[in-house]
Scaffold this active site. Structure first.
Site, short mmCIF file in Angstrom:
data_model
loop_
_atom_site.label_atom_id
_atom_site.label_comp_id
_atom_site.label_asym_id
_atom_site.label_seq_id
_atom_site.Cartn_x
_atom_site.Cartn_y
_atom_site.Cartn_z
N GLY A 48 -10.80 23.39 6.74
CA GLY A 48 -11.89 22.52 7.15
C GLY A 48 -11.40 21.44 8.08
O GLY A 48 -10.24 21.01 7.98
N GLN A 53 -11.78 13.48 12.48
CA GLN A 53 -10.34 13.78 12.44
C GLN A 53 -9.76 14.06 13.83
O GLN A 53 -8.55 14.07 14.00
CB GLN A 53 -10.06 14.98 11.51
CG GLN A 53 -10.34 14.68 10.05
CD GLN A 53 -10.05 15.88 9.18
OE1 GLN A 53 -10.89 16.75 9.02
NE2 GLN A 53 -8.85 15.96 8.63
N CYS A 96 -5.47 17.73 3.07
CA CYS A 96 -6.26 17.29 4.23
C CYS A 96 -5.34 17.32 5.45
O CYS A 96 -4.20 16.87 5.37
CB CYS A 96 -6.77 15.88 3.99
SG CYS A 96 -7.78 15.24 5.33
N LEU A 97 -5.86 17.84 6.56
CA LEU A 97 -5.03 17.93 7.77
C LEU A 97 -4.66 16.53 8.29
O LEU A 97 -3.70 16.41 9.04
CB LEU A 97 -5.76 18.74 8.86
CG LEU A 97 -5.94 20.22 8.53
CD1 LEU A 97 -6.75 20.92 9.62
CD2 LEU A 97 -4.58 20.91 8.35
N HIS A 138 -15.64 17.62 0.60
CA HIS A 138 -14.49 16.95 1.21
C HIS A 138 -14.80 16.61 2.68
O HIS A 138 -14.56 15.48 3.13
CB HIS A 138 -13.26 17.87 1.10
CG HIS A 138 -12.04 17.39 1.80
ND1 HIS A 138 -10.84 17.15 1.15
CD2 HIS A 138 -11.78 17.11 3.11
CE1 HIS A 138 -9.93 16.74 2.02
NE2 HIS A 138 -10.48 16.72 3.22
N GLU A 139 -15.38 17.58 3.41
CA GLU A 139 -15.67 17.36 4.83
C GLU A 139 -16.81 16.37 5.03
O GLU A 139 -16.76 15.53 5.93
CB GLU A 139 -15.99 18.68 5.53
CG GLU A 139 -14.87 19.73 5.48
CD GLU A 139 -13.50 19.21 5.93
OE1 GLU A 139 -13.44 18.32 6.80
OE2 GLU A 139 -12.49 19.68 5.37
N HIS A 142 -15.59 12.90 4.90
CA HIS A 142 -14.98 12.44 6.15
C HIS A 142 -16.01 11.76 7.06
O HIS A 142 -15.70 10.80 7.75
CB HIS A 142 -14.39 13.63 6.93
CG HIS A 142 -12.98 13.98 6.56
ND1 HIS A 142 -11.93 13.10 6.73
CD2 HIS A 142 -12.44 15.11 6.06
CE1 HIS A 142 -10.80 13.70 6.34
NE2 HIS A 142 -11.08 14.91 5.91
#
Ligand code: NI
Length: 175
Positions: A48, A53, A96-97, A138-139, A142
Site C-alpha cells: 500500500g 507518502q 510502512c514504506l 492503515h492507508e 495516512h
C-alpha cells in the site's frame, strides 16, 4: 503510459502529519500519479502507498494485497471513507514504506466497509476483510496524518522515531 518512481518520504516529516484535501475529480494528472504510485509501491516492495507518502497531500491511495500470491490486483481508492467497521478485531504485524524496517502488531477492526471513487470517477462501496481490511485502514490513516506507530506507546514511538532520524541522516550522508 510512461511510469516513474517517486521518492517515498520517511518519517518523521511534517507532510506525513497533515490532513489531506479531498480530490475534486479524476484528471490525467491524477491517473499518472496513481500509475507512478503503484509502480513505486511494487518496486519498494509494499502492499500500500498513500499520496502524502510521496508529498501529494490529497485523499487517495493505491494498494495490492494480492501481489505476493500471483496475479497483481492493483487498486486505487480516491476519497475513501469508512461507512462501517466490525466489532470483531484482528491483529496484524504492520509495516510502512515511510518507516522502513519496523514491524509492529497493531489491532484494528477485522472488517470494514469503505466508500470511495475509482479512476473512472465511479463511486463504490466495498467490504474488506483480512489483510485488505488492515491495509485500507492503515492507508486511510495516512490521509489523516496518522501513522501506525501512533498506535504504540509513547516510549516505543519515540524509539522508532529516533531510529528513523538516524536512518535519514545516514541516507543523506550516502548521497
Ligand atoms: Ni504506511
Amino acid at each position: 503510459m510512461p511510469m516513474s518512481l517517486k521518492k517515498i518520504i520517511i518519517h518523521p516529516d511534517p507532510r506525513l502529519k497533515k490532513i489531506c484535501a479531498p480530490v475534486s475529480g479524476v484528471s490525467p494528472e491524477l491517473r499518472q500519479l496513481a500509475t507512478d504510485m503503484l509502480e513505486t509501491m511494487y518496486d519498494a516492495p509494499g502492499i500500500g502507498l498513500a499520496a502524502p507518502q510521496i508529498g501529494v497531500l490529497e485523499r487517495f491511495f493505491v494498494m495490492d494485497v494480492a501481489c505476493k500470491e500471483g496475479a497483481p490486483e492493483p487498486r486505487v481508492l480516491i476519497n475513501p471513507r469508512l461507512t462501517w467497521t466490525s466489532e470483531e478485531i484482528s491483529t496484524y504485524e504492520e509495516g510502512c514504506l515511510s518507516i522502513p524496517g519496523i514491524y509492529e502488531d497493531i489491532t484494528r477492526p477485522a472488517m470494514v466497509r469503505m466508500a470511495f471513487m475509482d479512476l473512472d470517477g465511479c463511486e463504490h462501496e466495498e467490504e474488506f476483510t483480512g489483510m485488505a481490511a488492515t491495509c485500507t485502514q492503515h492507508e486511510l490513516d495516512h490521509l489523516d496524518g496518522k501513522l501506525f506507530v501512533d498506535y504504540l506507546s509513547g516510549i516505543k514511538r519515540r524509539m522508532i522515531t529516533a531510529k528513523m532520524r538516524k536512518l535519514k541522516k545516514e541516507f543523506a550522508r550516502d548521497l
